[in-house]
Write an enzyme that holds these catalytic residues in place. Structure first.
Site, short mmCIF file in Angstrom:
data_model
loop_
_atom_site.label_atom_id
_atom_site.label_comp_id
_atom_site.label_asym_id
_atom_site.label_seq_id
_atom_site.Cartn_x
_atom_site.Cartn_y
_atom_site.Cartn_z
N HIS A 231 2.18 3.74 -9.06
CA HIS A 231 1.99 2.32 -9.35
C HIS A 231 3.18 1.78 -10.15
CE1 HIS A 231 -1.89 2.28 -7.56
NE2 HIS A 231 -2.44 3.10 -8.45
N LEU B 87 10.56 -20.50 -5.78
CA LEU B 87 9.70 -19.55 -5.06
C LEU B 87 8.33 -19.55 -5.72
CD1 LEU B 87 9.22 -17.04 -3.14
CD2 LEU B 87 10.01 -15.63 -5.04
N ASP C 177 0.83 -1.21 0.00
CA ASP C 177 0.00 0.00 0.00
C ASP C 177 0.86 1.26 0.00
OD1 ASP C 177 -2.41 1.36 -0.01
OD2 ASP C 177 -2.50 1.50 2.17
#
Ligand code: IPE
Ligand code: IPE
Ligand code: MG
Length: 224
Positions: free
Chosen positions: A29, A122, A12
């Protein structure tokens, strides 16, 4: 020292960072993507097996159209550019959330998941159009449909995170202390870290500090 398998992150603060430094939420962003790359690398270095990233919530559809389309264009370009590299690095991508985007995005997501399905180093769980409450409701619907008995195991079986261990660490950046409908079931015993920095400003060293703190916490799970 606590073992560390799974880190979940509420990324965030992109919008505020973008407005402050670039006069545009969307540029925030874009900058946030760079942080994602840093954290993926650092996760591999730390032998973390699962990294769950909250990228778009079921509530984020309330945002202006131009921001939503910018976000999905970013995602599209990111996956198109990076999926081969992820595959070479033995990274598996899984989408958690309901894939009801444009045909183009849906196909790209399915392609990316299929391509990396067998990878082992991963696993990145990308939460897209994800909402924890609807995930839990959906699980109960499937239990009913399959005439299963309600139990913790069955509820977990039908969540997007089936077969994924619960997060050990949850990080929320952006100086906001709430969960915003993220993994409400799965974080019952997760260690939670609220970080003041905005996501584009978060870096490897911040991440390492949290890991170090986590490793020394006494986790009781109700015992003493
Ligand atoms: C989080 O950053 C990223 C997404 C929800 C896509 P925000 O866009 O919520 O950034 P702030 O909280 O407005 O600064
Ligand atoms: C949570 O951030 C969702 C993501 C990071 C994708 P928001 O910025 O949407 O959360 P609220 O609305 O401030 O709680
Ligand atoms: Mg926000």
């Amino acid at each position: 020292m606590n073992p560390l398998k799974h880190v979940a992150i509420i990324m965030d603060g992109n919008g505020r960072w973008g407005l402050k430094y670039k006069k545009s939420r969307n540029e925030g962003h874009r900058a946030g993507l760079k942080t994602i790359e840093k954290i993926i690398k650092e996760s591999i270095k730390n032998k973390i097996k699962f990294l769950t990233l909250y990228a778009f919530s079921t509530e984020n559809w309330k945002r202006p159209k131009n921001e939503i389309s910018f976000l999905f264009k970013l995602l599209e370009n990111f996956l198109q550019n990076k999926i081969n590299e992820f595959h070479k690095q033995d990274i598996k991508l899984k989408i958690i959330g309901k894939k009801n985007f444009s045909k183009k995005i849906n196909n790209l997501l399915i392609f990316s998941e299929k391509k990396t399905f067998k990878n082992k180093k991963l696993q990145i769980n990308l939460a897209l159009n994800y909402g924890s409450k609807s995930e839990i409701v959906n699980s109960f619907k499937l239990i009913k449909k399959n005439k299963d008995k309600i139990s913790e195991k069955k509820i977990e079986k039908y969540l997007h995170t089936a077969n994924i261990p619960d997060p050990d660490i949850l990080i929320r950046t952006g100086n906001t202390n709430r969960l915003s409908n993220f993994l409400l079931w799965q974080i019952a015993y997760t260690e939670i870290f609220f970080e003041r920095k905005l996501w584009p400003a978060f870096n490897e060293s911040d991440f390492r500090k949290i890991i170090k703190k986590y490793k020394n916490i006494k986790r009781n799970f109700g015992s003493i």
